[in-house]
Design an enzyme around this catalytic site. Structure first.
Site, mmCIF file in Angstrom:
data_model
loop_
_atom_site.group_PDB
_atom_site.id
_atom_site.type_symbol
_atom_site.label_atom_id
_atom_site.label_comp_id
_atom_site.label_asym_id
_atom_site.label_seq_id
_atom_site.Cartn_x
_atom_site.Cartn_y
_atom_site.Cartn_z
ATOM 1 N N HIS A 155 0.832 -1.213 0.000
ATOM 2 C CA HIS A 155 0.000 0.000 0.000
ATOM 3 C C HIS A 155 0.866 1.261 0.000
ATOM 4 O O HIS A 155 0.434 2.305 0.492
ATOM 5 C CB HIS A 155 -0.953 0.033 1.194
ATOM 6 C CG HIS A 155 -1.706 -1.244 1.419
ATOM 7 N ND1 HIS A 155 -2.938 -1.490 0.853
ATOM 8 C CD2 HIS A 155 -1.374 -2.367 2.107
ATOM 9 C CE1 HIS A 155 -3.343 -2.702 1.215
ATOM 10 N NE2 HIS A 155 -2.409 -3.265 1.963
ATOM 11 N N SER A 276 14.572 21.532 -15.979
ATOM 12 C CA SER A 276 13.340 22.259 -16.258
ATOM 13 C C SER A 276 13.731 23.574 -16.914
ATOM 14 O O SER A 276 14.788 24.139 -16.625
ATOM 15 C CB SER A 276 12.603 22.520 -14.950
ATOM 16 O OG SER A 276 11.804 23.677 -15.061
ATOM 17 N N LYS A 282 15.551 21.666 -10.733
ATOM 18 C CA LYS A 282 14.961 20.390 -11.152
ATOM 19 C C LYS A 282 15.939 19.447 -11.847
ATOM 20 O O LYS A 282 16.789 19.854 -12.620
ATOM 21 C CB LYS A 282 13.775 20.644 -12.105
ATOM 22 C CG LYS A 282 12.563 21.256 -11.454
ATOM 23 C CD LYS A 282 11.944 20.414 -10.346
ATOM 24 C CE LYS A 282 11.095 19.297 -10.871
ATOM 25 N NZ LYS A 282 9.868 19.784 -11.505
ATOM 26 N N GLU A 289 9.638 8.276 -16.953
ATOM 27 C CA GLU A 289 8.258 8.721 -17.186
ATOM 28 C C GLU A 289 7.789 8.354 -18.591
ATOM 29 O O GLU A 289 6.651 7.926 -18.793
ATOM 30 C CB GLU A 289 8.150 10.234 -16.984
ATOM 31 C CG GLU A 289 8.287 10.637 -15.522
ATOM 32 C CD GLU A 289 8.408 12.143 -15.351
ATOM 33 O OE1 GLU A 289 7.615 12.891 -15.953
ATOM 34 O OE2 GLU A 289 9.310 12.580 -14.627
#
Ligand code: ARG
Length: 458
Positions: A155, A276, A282, A289
């Protein structure tokens, strides 16, 4: 003038031509088409269906076409309907009448079924090689990180202590099954459809087994309708690719989590991260992804294939031309993912200190505390209750189980003794999980070695 202009006399409407053509996407099967045609021509000559001379001329013509395509001399810029017509038209242009004899005892329906099988078999070999690299890397990294303690999750809540090597080996198992599935898919793909004709076989005395042997196929399809209608082999591959994508996607999701500041279990190499355009701090896990994102495409390809086939009466229908873009896209996508994912994984920096810290915080030794009491004679359910209430107390008082004083523990149960601290230390908890398949470092080292051995056997 089309090769099939017999009954149909008028020129095809230009829009229909562009709607109908598959050359823009099936041209990549040129080598499979030529290989198949060569085996077919040799068989026709061996069976006395065409002369040896004609076969020689066909083989020489096909060889020159293959060479010219490969060197870029011959391009796919004419308006042929598909790669099969393209090659045959070009052959006839080059050698004349013998070229017109190649299509004896054959239909484009059994030809395209053969070509797709030949093409996909090559791709499956490449996919297997890419999976091999990934699995070998996982075995190597698991061995290296066999002692690195980290929290295991259910979980997405810290659950029980494991090792990073153990976590990596879970993926090793998944990808090994994926590899086995591809091998099994290949075995079913090596069934020769050529000789099924358009749908009802042929009256010529062909030798299908000779062609099968020449092309490395292990069997000949047993029913001519099935031979030209079956695309199971492509759908099965798309399903196998969907599973690979799903496994890669779960792994990517974890990598994305692990390199966030919230976890910081790993750091990606700069070469596999992006920045970024506005936020200077970043460092983004774009590769992971994208791998996760492309999974939807591969599932979509599987659905496209299943849906295209579901309502088709036997035998060939033009709907089946739609199989190619879907299966090619699925193959291309997964190959690209594997080619990028494996090098990314091989360059991650593992941060054992952060994993250890996270493992220390989540009460992941609560089961071990209960087991401690159980091993001293208390029923597990009672021990579970005591351990749970101690966790509750710790949360309320911002402390951890291993820091509770012994006299406090004794108030809960007389069974607690000094050795409890050793029993619930993270290292003990991990080292003690020696059950087969468990996370103990010795187990992980053995499993990593076994994974390498099993890979070598496949
Ligand atoms: N381009 C076609 C395909 O991909 C080849 C088979 C065509 N056969 C036919 N009878 N029209 O399916």
């Amino acid at each position: 003038m089309k090769l099939w202009q017999g009954r149909i006399q008028a020129d095809t409407d230009a829009q229909v031509n562009s709607f109908n053509t598959s050359l823009p996407f099936d041209q990549r099967m040129y080598s499979a088409d030529i290989t198949g045609s060569m085996a077919h021509a040799k068989m026709l000559a061996a069976q006395g269906i065409i002369t040896g001379e004609d076969a020689e001329s066909i083989l020489a013509g096909l060889t020159s076409i293959l060479k010219d395509i490969e060197t870029g001399v011959l391009t796919f810029d004419n308006d042929s309907e598909d790669i099969h017509m393209f090659v045959e038209e070009e052959l006839t242009k080059r050698i004349g009448d013998p070229g017109r004899r190649l299509h004896t005892a054959r239909s484009r329906n059994d030809q395209v079924a053969l070509d797709l099988r030949l093409y996909l078999l090559k791709e499956e070999e490449e996919l297997i090689a890419l999976l091999r690299q990934l699995i070998a890397l996982l075995a190597e990294m698991a061995e290296e990180h066999a002692e690195v303690v980290m929290p295991g999750y259910t979980h997405l809540q810290r659950a029980q202590p494991i090792t990073f090597g153990h976590h990596l080996l879970a993926y090793g198992e998944m990808f090994l099954r994926d590899l086995e599935r591809l091998q099994q898919c290949m075995a079913r793909t090596k069934v020769l459809p050529l000789g099924s004709g358009a749908l009802a076989g042929t009256t010529y005395p062909i030798d299908r087994h000779m062609v099968a042997e020449a092309l490395g196929f292990t069997a000949v399809s047993r029913n001519s309708l099935d031979g030209v209608s079956d695309r199971d082999f492509a759908i099965e591959l798309a399903a196998d690719l969907s599973l690979i994508s799903m496994h890669l996607s779960r792994f990517s999701e974890e990598i994305i989590l692990w390199c966030s500041w919230e976890f910081k279990f790993i750091e990606l190499d700069d070469a596999f991260s992006t920045g970024s355009s506005i936020m200077p701090q970043k460092k983004n896990p774009d590769v992971a992804e994208l791998v996760r994102g492309k999974t939807g495409r591969v599932y979509g390809d599987l659905m496209a294939l299943l849906t295209a086939l579901k309502g088709l009466p036997l035998a060939y229908n033009k709907d089946m031309q739609e199989d190619k873009e879907a299966i090619f896209d699925a193959v291309d996508t997964v190959k690209e993912c594997l080619k990028t994912f494996t090098p990314m994984l091989s360059t991650i920096r593992v941060l054992p200190g952060n994993m250890r810290k996270a493992a220390a915080k989540g009460f992941i030794n609560a089961t071990d505390l209960a087991d401690y009491l159980t091993k001293k004679g208390m029923p597990f359910r009672s021990a579970y209750k005591i351990s749970g209430s101690l966790v509750g107390w710790c949360i309320a008082h911002d402390t951890v189980l291993e820091d509770l004083p012994l006299d406090f523990l004794k108030e809960q149960s007389e069974l607690f003794e000094e050795d409890v601290y050793e029993a619930i230390s993270l290292e003990t908890c991990v080292k003690g999980r020696t059950s087969y398949g468990g996370p103990a470092p010795d187990q992980v080292k053995m499993q990593a070695a076994q994974l390498s051995d099993r890979l070598a056997d496949l």
